[in-house]
Design an enzyme around this catalytic site. Structure first.
Site, short mmCIF file in Angstrom:
data_model
loop_
_atom_site.label_atom_id
_atom_site.label_comp_id
_atom_site.label_asym_id
_atom_site.label_seq_id
_atom_site.Cartn_x
_atom_site.Cartn_y
_atom_site.Cartn_z
N LYS A 130 0.87 -1.19 0.00
CA LYS A 130 0.00 0.00 0.00
C LYS A 130 0.90 1.23 0.00
O LYS A 130 2.03 1.18 0.49
CB LYS A 130 -0.87 0.02 1.26
CG LYS A 130 -2.09 0.88 1.15
CD LYS A 130 -3.27 0.16 0.53
CE LYS A 130 -4.42 1.10 0.28
NZ LYS A 130 -5.63 0.39 -0.16
N ASP A 170 -7.04 4.43 -4.53
CA ASP A 170 -7.70 4.28 -3.22
C ASP A 170 -8.31 5.66 -2.92
O ASP A 170 -8.54 6.44 -3.87
CB ASP A 170 -6.68 3.86 -2.14
CG ASP A 170 -7.34 3.42 -0.83
OD1 ASP A 170 -7.90 2.32 -0.78
OD2 ASP A 170 -7.32 4.19 0.15
P1 NDP Z 1 -13.20 7.75 -2.40
O1 NDP Z 1 -12.12 8.74 -2.24
O2 NDP Z 1 -13.84 7.54 -3.72
O3 NDP Z 1 -14.38 8.05 -1.34
C1 NDP Z 1 -14.14 8.11 0.03
C2 NDP Z 1 -15.44 8.48 0.70
O4 NDP Z 1 -15.27 8.35 2.12
C3 NDP Z 1 -15.86 9.92 0.45
O5 NDP Z 1 -17.26 9.99 0.47
C4 NDP Z 1 -15.26 10.64 1.66
O6 NDP Z 1 -15.89 11.87 1.99
C5 NDP Z 1 -15.52 9.63 2.73
N1 NDP Z 1 -14.59 9.83 3.85
C6 NDP Z 1 -13.23 9.87 3.81
N2 NDP Z 1 -12.74 10.11 5.05
C7 NDP Z 1 -13.81 10.20 5.85
C8 NDP Z 1 -13.97 10.44 7.24
N3 NDP Z 1 -12.91 10.60 8.04
N4 NDP Z 1 -15.24 10.45 7.75
C9 NDP Z 1 -16.32 10.29 6.96
N5 NDP Z 1 -16.24 10.08 5.63
C10 NDP Z 1 -15.00 10.02 5.10
O7 NDP Z 1 -12.57 6.37 -1.84
P2 NDP Z 1 -13.05 4.89 -2.12
O8 NDP Z 1 -14.52 4.83 -2.22
O9 NDP Z 1 -12.21 4.33 -3.19
O10 NDP Z 1 -12.57 4.17 -0.76
C11 NDP Z 1 -13.41 4.07 0.40
C12 NDP Z 1 -12.89 2.95 1.29
O11 NDP Z 1 -12.86 1.71 0.56
C13 NDP Z 1 -11.46 3.14 1.82
O12 NDP Z 1 -11.36 2.55 3.10
C14 NDP Z 1 -10.63 2.31 0.84
O13 NDP Z 1 -9.39 1.89 1.39
C15 NDP Z 1 -11.56 1.13 0.63
N6 NDP Z 1 -11.31 0.35 -0.57
C16 NDP Z 1 -11.33 0.95 -1.81
C17 NDP Z 1 -11.09 0.18 -2.94
C18 NDP Z 1 -11.25 0.73 -4.32
O14 NDP Z 1 -11.25 -0.06 -5.27
N7 NDP Z 1 -11.43 2.02 -4.50
C19 NDP Z 1 -10.72 -1.26 -2.83
C20 NDP Z 1 -10.84 -1.80 -1.50
C21 NDP Z 1 -11.08 -1.00 -0.42
P3 NDP Z 1 -15.23 13.30 1.57
O15 NDP Z 1 -15.58 13.46 0.12
O16 NDP Z 1 -15.88 14.26 2.48
O17 NDP Z 1 -13.75 13.16 1.82
#
Ligand code: NDP
Length: 454
Positions: A130, A170
Site C-alpha cells: 500500500k 484508493d
Molecule cells: P473515495 O475517495 O472515492 O471516497 C471516500 C469516501 O469516504 C468519500 O465519500 C469521503 O468523503 C468519505 N470519507 C473519507 N474520510 C472520511 C472520514 N474521516 N469520515 C467520513 N467520511 C470520510 O474512496 P473509495 O470509495 O475508493 O474508498 C473508500 C474505502 O474503501 C477506503 O477505506 C478504501 O481503502 C476502501 N477500498 C477501496 C477500494 C477501491 O477499489 N477504491 C478497494 C478496497 C477498499 P469526503 O468526500 O468528504 O472526503
C-alpha cells in the site's frame, strides 16, 4: 537447539506495540488477525518455529520519500510519500495509493498488512502492499494534482514494476490520478507495461474495475444471506461514504431489489426514506466526483431527504449495513445501535471501518459480519484480472469479467466457510472474521515456509 518462541497472544501483542510505537492503526489490524491465528496455530509447530506471524507483521520494506511540487501561485510545497511493501510470498506486491491528509506510516502499514490477507483470499497470485501521501487533493486545481502526481511518481517509479509491485487507486486516487502517474512512469522509463491498475480503458484498463469493489461487497453480502436461505430483495440498506465504493455498492443493492436509505461524507450523512434510486446515485456520482461537491447538497436536489451534519448513519433502522468510507468509522456503540434496530448483516466496503469493539460486538451477537479483507476484495481481484489482461495483451468482455468477479467473491465466501467455525458449512453460525483471517494466513504462511528463513 532451535529456540521456539511460544509467547501467548498478549505477549505477542506487547511486542508488536513496543516495536511500533505511535502506530495504533497498524497495531489494531495485527491484533484483529492475531486473535484468530493464535488459536489456529496452537498445535502447528512449524508456524511457531518459523516465527511466521511475527515475520508477517514486519513489512518487507517501508520506503518513505519527500514529494516537492509547485502550486498555482508559485509556492513550493513539500509532502511525504510512502510505499509499504508488506509481503510478496505469493506474488508481486499489490495495493492502492491513498492521497489524504490523514495518511501516515501507521495507516499505510495497516492497509498493507490487511491487503496481504485480502489478496491471498482472492485466489490470485498477488502479494500485499500500500502507498500514498498526506497530500490533500481537495481544493486543488487539476494542474496542481497533475504536478503532484508527477512528482510522486518521479520517486515511486524506481520501487515498482509489473512483476515487482503494482499500485492502484484508493481514497483520493481515481482514474485521473492513475493517468497522471502512469504518464510520468512511461515518460521516465520508456516502458508501456501493466505497472498500475485502474487505468483508462483506452490504455490498458479493465472493464468493471471502477465498479468492482462496491459490487463485490454486495455480492459477498448476497452470498452470506443465501447461505442462511435469504435474499437481498426488499431489504433496507444503510451505507456510509459517497465515493467510488459507496456509490457502486448502492447501485448493486438497488439492482438486487434492496432500498438504500443513506450515504455520507466527512461532513455528515443524508437520510432519504424514499430510497436512493439509480437516478439519485448518478447525481451523487457526478456531484461528488466531477463537481467535487458535498453530500449535504443532496437535500436541495431531493427534498425527501434530511441532512445530519457531523453524524454517521448507524442510528438509522435497517436490515443490512455497508460501511464504505474509511477506517474506524463504526464504533462499538454504533454496532450496538445497529443490532438494537434489527440489522442482520454487515458487509465492509472500506478497510477496517469497524473498530475492535464493534467487531467483538458483532461477533458476540453472532451477526452476519464480513470483514473488508473478504468483502471488499472485488476491487483488487479485478485489478489482478487487469494485470492478466495486460500480460496477455488482450481485453475480456464485460460479461466475462462480471462472471469472474461473481465467481471470485463466492470463492472467497467458500474459503471463509472452510475456517469459519465448526458447522459453518452446514448452515450454522459463520465467523467470517476467523474464516478470512485463517484462510488468508494459511496460503501466505505455507509459501513462506517453502522459502525458508528469508
Ligand atoms: P473515495 O475517495 O472515492 O471516497 C471516500 C469516501 O469516504 C468519500 O465519500 C469521503 O468523503 C468519505 N470519507 C473519507 N474520510 C472520511 C472520514 N474521516 N469520515 C467520513 N467520511 C470520510 O474512496 P473509495 O470509495 O475508493 O474508498 C473508500 C474505502 O474503501 C477506503 O477505506 C478504501 O481503502 C476502501 N477500498 C477501496 C477500494 C477501491 O477499489 N477504491 C478497494 C478496497 C477498499 P469526503 O468526500 O468528504 O472526503
Amino acid at each position: 537447539m532451535a529456540v521456539t518462541d511460544h509467547v501467548d497472544l498478549n505477549g505477542f501483542m506487547e511486542g508488536v506495540k513496543k516495536r511500533n510505537p505511535h502506530q495504533p492503526e497498524f497495531v489494531q489490524a495485527v491484533q484483529e488477525v492475531a486473535e484468530d491465528i493464535f488459536d489456529f496455530i496452537e498445535d502447528k509447530e512449524q508456524y511457531h518455529e518459523q516465527q511466521i506471524l511475527r515475520r508477517m507483521a514486519e513489512p518487507d520494506r517501508v520506503v518513505s520519500f519527500r514529494v516537492c511540487w509547485e502550486d498555482d501561485n508559485g509556492n513550493i510545497r513539500v509532502q511525504r510519500g510512502w510505499r509499504v511493501q508488506n509481503n510478496n510470498a505469493i506474488g508481486p506486491y499489490k495495493g492502492g495509493i491513498r492521497f489524504h491528509p490523514s495518511v501516515n506510516e501507521s495507516v499505510l502499514k495497516f492497509l498493507a498488512f490487511e491487503q496481504t490477507f485480502k489478496n491471498a483470499l482472492t485466489g490470485l497470485p498477488m502479494g500485499g502492499g500500500k502507498g500514498g501521501s498526506n497530500f490533500n487533493p481537495k481544493g486543488k486545481s487539476v494542474r496542481e494534482i497533475m504536478r503532484f502526481c508527477q512528482s510522486f511518481m518521479t520517486e515511486l517509479y524506481r520501487h515498482i514494476g509489473a512483476d515487482v509491485d503494482v499500485p492502484a487507486g484508493d481514497i483520493g486516487v481515481g482514474g485521473r490520478e492513475i493517468g497522471f502517474m502512469f504518464g510520468q512512469y512511461k515518460r521516465i522509463t520508456n516502458n508501456f507495461t501493466g505497472v498500475l491498475t485502474g487505468k483508462g480503458l483506452e490504455w490498458g484498463g479493465s472493464l468493471i474495475r471502477t465498479e468492482a469493489t462496491g459490487y463485490g461487497a454486495v455480492y459477498f453480502l448476497e452470498n452470506m444471506m443465501k447461505h442462511q436461505g435469504r435474499s437481498l430483495d426488499g431489504l433496507r440498506a444503510v451505507i456510509s461514504g459517497s465515493g467510488n465504493v459507496a456509490t457502486h455498492a448502492a447501485e448493486k443493492i438497488v439492482q438486487l431489489g434492496g432500498t438504500v436509505l443513506t450515504l455520507s461524507d466527512s461532513g455528515g450523512f443524508i437520510h432519504d426514506p424514499d430510497g436512493i434510486d439509480q437516478e439519485k446515485i448518478d447525481w451523487v456520482k457526478t456531484h461528488k466526483t466531477h463537481r467535487r461537491g458535498r453530500i449535504e447538497d443532496y437535500v436541495a436536489e431531493f427534498p425527501s431527504a434530511t441532512f445530519h451534519a457531523d453524524k454517521t448513519p448507524w442510528g438509522v433502522a435497517c436490515d443490512v449495513a455497508l460501511p464504505c468510507a474509511t477506517q474506524n468509522e463504526l464504533l462499538g456503540e454504533d454496532a450496538k445501535k445497529l443490532i438494537a434496530n434489527g440489522c442482520i448483516a454487515v458487509s465492509e466496503g472500506a478497510n477496517m471501518p469497524c473498530d475492535l469493539d464493534a467487531v467483538h460486538t458483532f461477533k458476540d451477537a453472532r451477526l452476519l459480519y464480513a470483514p473488508g479483507k473478504a468483502s471488499n476484495a472485488g476491487g483488487v481481484a479485478v485489478s489482478g484480472l487487469e494485470m492478466s489482461q495486460n500480460s496477455l495483451r488482450k481485453s475480456w468482455s464485460e460479461e466475462e469479467l462480471q462472471q469472474m468477479l461473481k465467481d471470485i467473491m463466492s470463492g472467497i465466501h467458500d474459503r471463509c466457510l472452510t475456517y469459519g467455525d465448526k458447522g459453518a458449512k452446514k448452515g450454522g453460525y459463520v465467523d467470517y472474521v476467523k474464516g478470512a483471517n485463517i484462510a488468508g494466513f494459511k496460503k501466505v504462511a505455507d509459501a513462506m515456509l517453502a522459502f525458508g528463513v528469508v
